[in-house]
Design a protein around this motif. Structure first.
Motif, PDB file in Angstrom:
ATOM      1  N   ALA A 289      10.461  49.804 -58.053  1.00 50.18           N
ATOM      2  CA  ALA A 289      10.250  49.302 -59.412  1.00 50.18           C
ATOM      3  C   ALA A 289       9.110  50.042 -60.109  1.00 50.18           C
ATOM      4  O   ALA A 289       8.099  50.365 -59.507  1.00 50.18           O
ATOM      5  CB  ALA A 289       9.943  47.811 -59.377  1.00 50.18           C
ATOM      6  N   SER A 290       9.292  50.278 -61.394  1.00 48.51           N
ATOM      7  CA  SER A 290       8.249  50.933 -62.175  1.00 48.51           C
ATOM      8  C   SER A 290       7.419  49.937 -62.969  1.00 48.51           C
ATOM      9  O   SER A 290       6.398  50.300 -63.541  1.00 48.51           O
ATOM     10  CB  SER A 290       8.872  51.964 -63.118  1.00 48.51           C
ATOM     11  N   HIS A 291       7.844  48.671 -63.019  1.00 51.50           N
ATOM     12  CA  HIS A 291       7.129  47.632 -63.762  1.00 51.50           C
ATOM     13  C   HIS A 291       6.958  46.387 -62.895  1.00 51.50           C
ATOM     14  O   HIS A 291       7.789  46.101 -62.045  1.00 51.50           O
ATOM     15  CB  HIS A 291       7.908  47.217 -65.019  1.00 51.50           C
ATOM     16  N   ASN A 292       5.885  45.650 -63.143  1.00 49.42           N
ATOM     17  CA  ASN A 292       5.723  44.323 -62.553  1.00 49.42           C
ATOM     18  C   ASN A 292       6.497  43.358 -63.445  1.00 49.42           C
ATOM     19  O   ASN A 292       6.274  43.330 -64.652  1.00 49.42           O
ATOM     20  CB  ASN A 292       4.249  43.922 -62.527  1.00 49.42           C
ATOM     21  N   LEU A 293       7.402  42.581 -62.867  1.00 49.78           N
ATOM     22  CA  LEU A 293       8.242  41.675 -63.644  1.00 49.78           C
ATOM     23  C   LEU A 293       7.975  40.223 -63.278  1.00 49.78           C
ATOM     24  O   LEU A 293       7.802  39.899 -62.105  1.00 49.78           O
ATOM     25  CB  LEU A 293       9.726  41.960 -63.390  1.00 49.78           C
ATOM     26  N   MET A 294       7.960  39.377 -64.307  1.00 50.11           N
ATOM     27  CA  MET A 294       7.801  37.944 -64.108  1.00 50.11           C
ATOM     28  C   MET A 294       8.862  37.219 -64.926  1.00 50.11           C
ATOM     29  O   MET A 294       9.016  37.493 -66.113  1.00 50.11           O
ATOM     30  CB  MET A 294       6.415  37.486 -64.566  1.00 50.11           C
ATOM     31  N   PRO A 295       9.585  36.277 -64.312  1.00 54.85           N
ATOM     32  CA  PRO A 295      10.531  35.471 -65.082  1.00 54.85           C
ATOM     33  C   PRO A 295       9.791  34.581 -66.092  1.00 54.85           C
ATOM     34  O   PRO A 295       8.677  34.115 -65.831  1.00 54.85           O
ATOM     35  CB  PRO A 295      11.225  34.614 -64.027  1.00 54.85           C
ATOM     36  N   LYS A 296      10.430  34.333 -67.208  1.00 58.29           N
ATOM     37  CA  LYS A 296       9.852  33.497 -68.261  1.00 58.29           C
ATOM     38  C   LYS A 296       9.465  32.113 -67.728  1.00 58.29           C
ATOM     39  O   LYS A 296       8.414  31.577 -68.061  1.00 58.29           O
ATOM     40  CB  LYS A 296      10.845  33.368 -69.412  1.00 58.29           C
ATOM     41  N   VAL A 297      10.319  31.530 -66.885  1.00 54.72           N
ATOM     42  CA  VAL A 297      10.067  30.202 -66.326  1.00 54.72           C
ATOM     43  C   VAL A 297       8.752  30.172 -65.552  1.00 54.72           C
ATOM     44  O   VAL A 297       7.957  29.248 -65.673  1.00 54.72           O
ATOM     45  CB  VAL A 297      11.239  29.774 -65.405  1.00 54.72           C
ATOM     46  N   LEU A 298       8.496  31.204 -64.758  1.00 61.31           N
ATOM     47  CA  LEU A 298       7.268  31.281 -63.972  1.00 61.31           C
ATOM     48  C   LEU A 298       6.050  31.425 -64.886  1.00 61.31           C
ATOM     49  O   LEU A 298       5.019  30.794 -64.660  1.00 61.31           O
ATOM     50  CB  LEU A 298       7.349  32.434 -62.977  1.00 61.31           C
ATOM     51  N   MET A 299       6.170  32.245 -65.925  1.00 60.59           N
ATOM     52  CA  MET A 299       5.078  32.403 -66.880  1.00 60.59           C
ATOM     53  C   MET A 299       4.706  31.052 -67.488  1.00 60.59           C
ATOM     54  O   MET A 299       3.530  30.702 -67.590  1.00 60.59           O
ATOM     55  CB  MET A 299       5.474  33.376 -67.991  1.00 60.59           C
ATOM     56  N   GLU A 300       5.717  30.285 -67.867  1.00 64.38           N
ATOM     57  CA  GLU A 300       5.478  28.976 -68.478  1.00 64.38           C
ATOM     58  C   GLU A 300       4.843  28.003 -67.486  1.00 64.38           C
ATOM     59  O   GLU A 300       3.927  27.268 -67.831  1.00 64.38           O
ATOM     60  CB  GLU A 300       6.782  28.414 -69.041  1.00 64.38           C
ATOM     61  N   ARG A 301       5.308  28.013 -66.240  1.00 57.82           N
ATOM     62  CA  ARG A 301       4.740  27.117 -65.212  1.00 57.82           C
ATOM     63  C   ARG A 301       3.272  27.429 -64.944  1.00 57.82           C
ATOM     64  O   ARG A 301       2.486  26.537 -64.645  1.00 57.82           O
ATOM     65  CB  ARG A 301       5.520  27.232 -63.909  1.00 57.82           C
ATOM     66  N   LEU A 302       2.899  28.714 -65.013  1.00 57.03           N
ATOM     67  CA  LEU A 302       1.519  29.131 -64.766  1.00 57.03           C
ATOM     68  C   LEU A 302       0.632  28.995 -66.005  1.00 57.03           C
ATOM     69  O   LEU A 302      -0.567  29.230 -65.938  1.00 57.03           O
ATOM     70  CB  LEU A 302       1.491  30.580 -64.266  1.00 57.03           C
ATOM     71  N   GLY A 303       1.236  28.639 -67.133  1.00 57.38           N
ATOM     72  CA  GLY A 303       0.456  28.479 -68.357  1.00 57.38           C
ATOM     73  C   GLY A 303      -0.018  29.795 -68.954  1.00 57.38           C
ATOM     74  O   GLY A 303      -1.029  29.834 -69.659  1.00 57.38           O
ATOM     75  N   LEU A 304       0.711  30.877 -68.679  1.00 51.77           N
ATOM     76  CA  LEU A 304       0.346  32.192 -69.209  1.00 51.77           C
ATOM     77  C   LEU A 304       1.041  32.425 -70.542  1.00 51.77           C
ATOM     78  O   LEU A 304       2.034  31.761 -70.855  1.00 51.77           O
ATOM     79  CB  LEU A 304       0.737  33.282 -68.215  1.00 51.77           C
ATOM     80  N   GLU A 305       0.547  33.394 -71.297  1.00 47.56           N
ATOM     81  CA  GLU A 305       1.144  33.733 -72.589  1.00 47.56           C
ATOM     82  C   GLU A 305       1.331  35.237 -72.713  1.00 47.56           C
ATOM     83  O   GLU A 305       0.531  36.018 -72.193  1.00 47.56           O
ATOM     84  CB  GLU A 305       0.256  33.249 -73.729  1.00 47.56           C
ATOM     85  N   ILE A 306       2.353  35.620 -73.424  1.00 47.69           N
ATOM     86  CA  ILE A 306       2.608  37.033 -73.725  1.00 47.69           C
ATOM     87  C   ILE A 306       1.535  37.500 -74.701  1.00 47.69           C
ATOM     88  O   ILE A 306       1.219  36.811 -75.666  1.00 47.69           O
ATOM     89  CB  ILE A 306       4.017  37.204 -74.315  1.00 47.69           C
TER      90      ILE A 306
END
Length: 107
Positions: free
Chosen positions: A6-23
């Motif tokens: 992989a050339s990028h670190n990928l995170m599913p949207k659901v996981l981002m929301e569960r962790l309270g992170l923002e784009i």
């Protein structure tokens, strides 16, 4: 999951929301191994994290957020492995991580 191709670190949207992170900024779409287009929702830039088993070890990374099923959690890229400055056994049984002039095995 570490994806050495992989050339990028990928995170599913659901996981981002569960962790309270923002784009933090927009990002271009990606292409999967079979050349199908994967819509990017954006990028989390300069996320600082600590390893759970070695709290003194921290990394700063960029993560592309995509709307995919959270089957594997995050997919970590080659660049993440390089930043870690460790070694992963070919059978993936453990990783060796350097910190404070020592090495730790993470199983």
């Amino acid at each position: 999951m570490l994806d050495s191709g992989a050339s990028h670190n990928l995170m599913p949207k659901v996981l981002m929301e569960r962790l309270g992170l923002e784009i933090t900024k927009p990002y271009k779409d990606l292409y999967s191994f079979d050349s199908s287009r994967v819509k990017s929702l954006g990028l989390i830039k300069y996320l600082c994290l600590n390893l759970a088993q070695v709290l003194a070890k921290h990394l700063v990374m960029d993560i592309v957020v995509v709307d995919i099923p959270p089957k594997y959690g995050m997919l970590l890229s080659r660049s993440w492995g390089v930043k870690l400055q460790g070694n992963l056994q070919l059978d993936m049984s453990y990783a060796t991580i350097p910190f404070f002039n020592q090495t730790r095995r993470l199983y």
